[in-house]
Enzyme design. Sequence first.
Site, PDB file in Angstrom:
ATOM      1  N   LEU A   8      37.337  32.475  40.872  1.00 16.79           N
ATOM      2  CA  LEU A   8      37.543  32.337  39.427  1.00 16.79           C
ATOM      3  C   LEU A   8      38.791  33.113  39.012  1.00 16.79           C
ATOM      4  O   LEU A   8      38.858  34.333  39.171  1.00 16.79           O
ATOM      5  CB  LEU A   8      36.325  32.862  38.661  1.00 16.79           C
ATOM      6  CG  LEU A   8      34.961  32.264  39.047  1.00 16.79           C
ATOM      7  CD1 LEU A   8      33.905  32.697  38.046  1.00 16.79           C
ATOM      8  CD2 LEU A   8      35.033  30.745  39.136  1.00 16.79           C
ATOM      9  N   ARG A  15      44.640  42.560  28.755  1.00 14.61           N
ATOM     10  CA  ARG A  15      44.768  44.030  28.773  1.00 14.61           C
ATOM     11  C   ARG A  15      45.810  44.529  29.767  1.00 14.61           C
ATOM     12  O   ARG A  15      46.122  45.716  29.808  1.00 14.61           O
ATOM     13  CB  ARG A  15      43.406  44.671  29.036  1.00 14.61           C
ATOM     14  CG  ARG A  15      42.484  44.528  27.806  1.00 14.61           C
ATOM     15  CD  ARG A  15      41.071  44.867  28.135  1.00 14.61           C
ATOM     16  NE  ARG A  15      40.921  46.272  28.466  1.00 14.61           N
ATOM     17  CZ  ARG A  15      39.927  46.758  29.207  1.00 14.61           C
ATOM     18  NH1 ARG A  15      39.004  45.930  29.687  1.00 14.61           N
ATOM     19  NH2 ARG A  15      39.850  48.035  29.470  1.00 14.61           N
ATOM     20  N   GLN A  75      40.438  25.014  34.227  1.00 12.23           N
ATOM     21  CA  GLN A  75      39.420  25.244  33.196  1.00 12.23           C
ATOM     22  C   GLN A  75      40.203  25.523  31.912  1.00 12.23           C
ATOM     23  O   GLN A  75      40.759  26.611  31.750  1.00 12.23           O
ATOM     24  CB  GLN A  75      38.533  26.448  33.577  1.00 12.23           C
ATOM     25  CG  GLN A  75      37.401  26.688  32.593  1.00 12.23           C
ATOM     26  CD  GLN A  75      36.829  28.098  32.692  1.00 12.23           C
ATOM     27  OE1 GLN A  75      37.509  29.031  33.144  1.00 12.23           O
ATOM     28  NE2 GLN A  75      35.598  28.273  32.263  1.00 12.23           N
ATOM     29  N   THR A  81      31.768  32.414  32.978  1.00 10.73           N
ATOM     30  CA  THR A  81      31.870  32.363  34.444  1.00 10.73           C
ATOM     31  C   THR A  81      31.115  31.150  35.017  1.00 10.73           C
ATOM     32  O   THR A  81      31.572  30.545  35.986  1.00 10.73           O
ATOM     33  CB  THR A  81      31.316  33.656  35.060  1.00 10.73           C
ATOM     34  OG1 THR A  81      30.059  33.965  34.425  1.00 10.73           O
ATOM     35  CG2 THR A  81      32.251  34.825  34.856  1.00 10.73           C
ATOM     36  N   TYR A 103      35.661  36.618  42.341  1.00 14.20           N
ATOM     37  CA  TYR A 103      36.552  36.748  41.192  1.00 14.20           C
ATOM     38  C   TYR A 103      37.971  37.013  41.694  1.00 14.20           C
ATOM     39  O   TYR A 103      38.178  37.813  42.602  1.00 14.20           O
ATOM     40  CB  TYR A 103      36.129  37.912  40.293  1.00 14.20           C
ATOM     41  CG  TYR A 103      34.813  37.699  39.561  1.00 14.20           C
ATOM     42  CD1 TYR A 103      34.229  36.448  39.494  1.00 14.20           C
ATOM     43  CD2 TYR A 103      34.195  38.759  38.918  1.00 14.20           C
ATOM     44  CE1 TYR A 103      33.043  36.255  38.811  1.00 14.20           C
ATOM     45  CE2 TYR A 103      33.004  38.585  38.237  1.00 14.20           C
ATOM     46  CZ  TYR A 103      32.430  37.321  38.187  1.00 14.20           C
ATOM     47  OH  TYR A 103      31.257  37.137  37.516  1.00 14.20           O
ATOM     48  N   ASN A 227      41.393  45.058  35.314  1.00 14.90           N
ATOM     49  CA  ASN A 227      41.598  44.567  33.957  1.00 14.90           C
ATOM     50  C   ASN A 227      42.815  45.194  33.302  1.00 14.90           C
ATOM     51  O   ASN A 227      43.374  44.643  32.369  1.00 14.90           O
ATOM     52  CB  ASN A 227      40.361  44.856  33.094  1.00 14.90           C
ATOM     53  CG  ASN A 227      39.182  44.022  33.556  1.00 14.90           C
ATOM     54  OD1 ASN A 227      39.323  42.832  33.822  1.00 14.90           O
ATOM     55  ND2 ASN A 227      38.029  44.642  33.685  1.00 14.90           N
ATOM     56  N   LYS A 334      69.013  43.714  58.417  1.00 12.19           N
ATOM     57  CA  LYS A 334      68.425  42.500  57.814  1.00 12.19           C
ATOM     58  C   LYS A 334      68.669  41.313  58.715  1.00 12.19           C
ATOM     59  O   LYS A 334      69.779  41.135  59.217  1.00 12.19           O
ATOM     60  CB  LYS A 334      69.078  42.260  56.447  1.00 12.19           C
ATOM     61  CG  LYS A 334      68.470  41.107  55.698  1.00 12.19           C
ATOM     62  CD  LYS A 334      69.476  40.279  54.936  1.00 12.19           C
ATOM     63  CE  LYS A 334      70.253  39.342  55.833  1.00 12.19           C
ATOM     64  NZ  LYS A 334      71.027  38.313  55.162  1.00 12.19           N
ATOM     65  N   TYR A 349      75.241  49.122  58.417  1.00 15.68           N
ATOM     66  CA  TYR A 349      74.579  47.938  57.885  1.00 15.68           C
ATOM     67  C   TYR A 349      74.711  46.815  58.912  1.00 15.68           C
ATOM     68  O   TYR A 349      75.823  46.448  59.301  1.00 15.68           O
ATOM     69  CB  TYR A 349      75.188  47.481  56.553  1.00 15.68           C
ATOM     70  CG  TYR A 349      74.612  46.136  56.148  1.00 15.68           C
ATOM     71  CD1 TYR A 349      73.250  46.003  55.892  1.00 15.68           C
ATOM     72  CD2 TYR A 349      75.411  44.994  56.070  1.00 15.68           C
ATOM     73  CE1 TYR A 349      72.684  44.775  55.579  1.00 15.68           C
ATOM     74  CE2 TYR A 349      74.851  43.757  55.755  1.00 15.68           C
ATOM     75  CZ  TYR A 349      73.491  43.653  55.513  1.00 15.68           C
ATOM     76  OH  TYR A 349      72.940  42.437  55.214  1.00 15.68           O
ATOM     77  N   SER A 388      82.859  53.982  65.730  1.00  6.27           N
ATOM     78  CA  SER A 388      82.453  54.323  64.366  1.00  6.27           C
ATOM     79  C   SER A 388      83.368  53.687  63.331  1.00  6.27           C
ATOM     80  O   SER A 388      84.556  53.486  63.559  1.00  6.27           O
ATOM     81  CB  SER A 388      82.472  55.839  64.181  1.00  6.27           C
ATOM     82  OG  SER A 388      81.494  56.404  65.007  1.00  6.27           O
TER      83      SER A 388
HETATM   84  C1  UD1 Z   1      31.069  39.551  34.869  1.00  2.00           C
HETATM   85  C2  UD1 Z   1      29.544  39.343  35.032  1.00  2.00           C
HETATM   86  C3  UD1 Z   1      28.851  40.713  35.070  1.00  2.00           C
HETATM   87  C4  UD1 Z   1      29.438  41.547  36.173  1.00  2.00           C
HETATM   88  C5  UD1 Z   1      30.950  41.669  36.046  1.00  2.00           C
HETATM   89  C6  UD1 Z   1      31.537  42.320  37.266  1.00  2.00           C
HETATM   90  C7  UD1 Z   1      28.979  37.236  33.942  1.00  2.00           C
HETATM   91  C8  UD1 Z   1      28.416  36.591  32.726  1.00  2.00           C
HETATM   92  N1  UD1 Z   1      29.060  38.569  33.909  1.00  2.00           N
HETATM   93  O1  UD1 Z   1      31.307  40.121  33.597  1.00  2.00           O
HETATM   94  O2  UD1 Z   1      27.480  40.555  35.263  1.00  2.00           O
HETATM   95  O3  UD1 Z   1      28.843  42.846  36.190  1.00  2.00           O
HETATM   96  O4  UD1 Z   1      31.561  40.366  35.926  1.00  2.00           O
HETATM   97  O5  UD1 Z   1      32.901  42.584  37.119  1.00  2.00           O
HETATM   98  O6  UD1 Z   1      29.304  36.545  34.883  1.00  2.00           O
HETATM   99  N2  UD1 Z   1      36.506  33.671  34.299  1.00  2.00           N
HETATM  100  C9  UD1 Z   1      36.955  32.369  34.330  1.00  2.00           C
HETATM  101  N3  UD1 Z   1      36.581  31.551  33.318  1.00  2.00           N
HETATM  102  C10 UD1 Z   1      35.795  31.958  32.290  1.00  2.00           C
HETATM  103  C11 UD1 Z   1      35.360  33.304  32.286  1.00  2.00           C
HETATM  104  C12 UD1 Z   1      35.733  34.127  33.307  1.00  2.00           C
HETATM  105  O7  UD1 Z   1      37.655  31.949  35.241  1.00  2.00           O
HETATM  106  O8  UD1 Z   1      35.512  31.132  31.426  1.00  2.00           O
HETATM  107  C13 UD1 Z   1      36.923  34.560  35.393  1.00  2.00           C
HETATM  108  C14 UD1 Z   1      37.778  35.712  34.927  1.00  2.00           C
HETATM  109  O9  UD1 Z   1      39.151  35.367  35.034  1.00  2.00           O
HETATM  110  C15 UD1 Z   1      37.414  36.804  35.920  1.00  2.00           C
HETATM  111  C16 UD1 Z   1      35.966  36.497  36.259  1.00  2.00           C
HETATM  112  O10 UD1 Z   1      35.753  35.147  35.922  1.00  2.00           O
HETATM  113  O11 UD1 Z   1      38.182  36.712  37.104  1.00  2.00           O
HETATM  114  C17 UD1 Z   1      34.971  37.394  35.527  1.00  2.00           C
HETATM  115  O12 UD1 Z   1      35.082  37.217  34.147  1.00  2.00           O
HETATM  116  P1  UD1 Z   1      34.970  38.423  33.115  1.00  2.00           P
HETATM  117  O13 UD1 Z   1      35.180  37.895  31.763  1.00  2.00           O
HETATM  118  O14 UD1 Z   1      35.817  39.553  33.572  1.00  2.00           O
HETATM  119  O15 UD1 Z   1      33.426  38.818  33.271  1.00  2.00           O
HETATM  120  P2  UD1 Z   1      32.772  40.222  32.918  1.00  2.00           P
HETATM  121  O16 UD1 Z   1      32.543  40.310  31.469  1.00  2.00           O
HETATM  122  O17 UD1 Z   1      33.529  41.315  33.556  1.00  2.00           O
HETATM  123 MG    MG Z   2      35.555  41.515  34.312  1.00  2.00          MG
END
Ligand code: UD1
Ligand code: MG
Length: 447
Positions: A8, A15, A75, A81, A103, A227, A334, A349, A388
């Site tokens: 994902l 941030r 997406q 998630t 992730y 983050n 290089k 060099y 040299s």
């Molecule tokens: C999520 C988990 C939480 C866990 C934590 C660990 C869920 C609902 N919660 O929370 O239980 O403890 O990670 O770090 O799963 N992403 C997408 N598409 C989306 C949403 C998110 O691709 O629509 C990706 C984000 O880019 C990221 C990952 O999924 O890489 C996690 O998303 P994030 O929003 O950071 O979830 P957390 O709130 O941290």
């Molecule tokens: Mg997160």
Amino acid sequence: MATAIVILAAGQGSRMASELPKVMHKVAGVSLLGHAMHCAARIEAEKTVIVVGHQGEQVSALAKSIDPDVETVLQKDQNGTGDAVLHAAESLRDFDGDVIVLYGDTPLVQPETLQTMLDCRAKGHDIVVLGFEAQPPGGYGRLVMQNDVLKEIVEAADASETQRAISFCNSGVVCASAKTLFLLLDSVAKQNTGGEVYLTDIVKIANSRGLACTAITCAESETLGVNTRADLAKAEAAFQSGARAEAMQNGVTMTSPETVFLALDTVLGRDVTIEPNVFFGPGVTVENNVEIRANSHLEGCHISNGAIIGPFARLRLGAEIGGNARVGNFVEIKASQIDQDAKIGHLAYVGDAHIGAETNIGAGVIFCNYDGVSKHKSVIGKGAFIGSNTAIVSPVHIGDEALVGSGSVITKDVPADALAIARARQETKAGMGKRLMDRLRNLKAKK
Ligand code: UD1
Ligand code: MG
């Protein structure tokens, strides 16, 4: 059982305060996404699907540059998630195996950990979640366990006071068969029309259907999610301390390990010694018995057995250093092959060149490989001696055992065994030095 990985990587990462997508920021010389993909490759996943969103084109291009076989899906809106994983369903429609969800911003998960999850799946658990003990558990989802059974995952925001006190947390990594995963996610999506679809909600539904859910544990450091830039620095520090420890375990001496920086793909042989303040960029392989002396910077290079590099050496992309060769202080190399026992001791060099075995390159020798438009290559034979402060204006060929007088500007080939001197002839005038100095002193005295 075949394995697929879904990564994902659609999140905005606001941030980070960056123009660059979050998963393209680097730890140990490799993007966060590259770390997740590397992990997938190490467990020999048959298929990798990456869910992209924000700046998706850039992220897709990066993914394909690392592995042209990965599939990327877009997406458009980040609806959670679970919704993100559902976007991979089409790509995995005919996939009859296990899926691991990773992730893209969690670079330190180890392939061994994923293997443990797969083994646990193979023992008959339908869903395996990767958990860790967090102190304090903060904003992480809590894993609600009953003995070895994972009953549900509750997001911190939705947790009761008792649940909030649970310190066993969700890393986000989940493993299930493709069929089970997508069936459950469909149900979550149906229950949740309009709202975010949480991947974590599959656990509760799975339990209600009599499926077996469990969690395994890994170290908190493995699940570190990035983050902010501060998290990025934390991930770098955690990676480095692990990589240094592993290198030392495998027979590398580091006099000051905390000052040595390794890349994800650094390969170090046995009995390699690394002095303080050495930086490895991507693509460095080092054979056995090599000494890398203090303050050297290496990337994209190969160093053969017994070579001594530095102090203060810089090896760039395509530097191939032969066995027992010496590359000394303030030497930059290089795209050049340096054959065994060659010596480039000081202030040189070497770019786009081949230096033969046992050849000696004197202090201050420069290969002028670039004419302002194109790069050119020069070849120096075996056992040659380049005096040299010589400038080698490429392309030239200098034969075996040839000798080049120092201060030469070499623009033409030099045959084997020849002596080439290309500099103004020296004139010596008896008594003239003292006469000149006396005249200058007199002039000064009259002022
Ligand atoms: C999520 C988990 C939480 C866990 C934590 C660990 C869920 C609902 N919660 O929370 O239980 O403890 O990670 O770090 O799963 N992403 C997408 N598409 C989306 C949403 C998110 O691709 O629509 C990706 C984000 O880019 C990221 C990952 O999924 O890489 C996690 O998303 P994030 O929003 O950071 O979830 P957390 O709130 O941290
Ligand atoms: Mg997160």
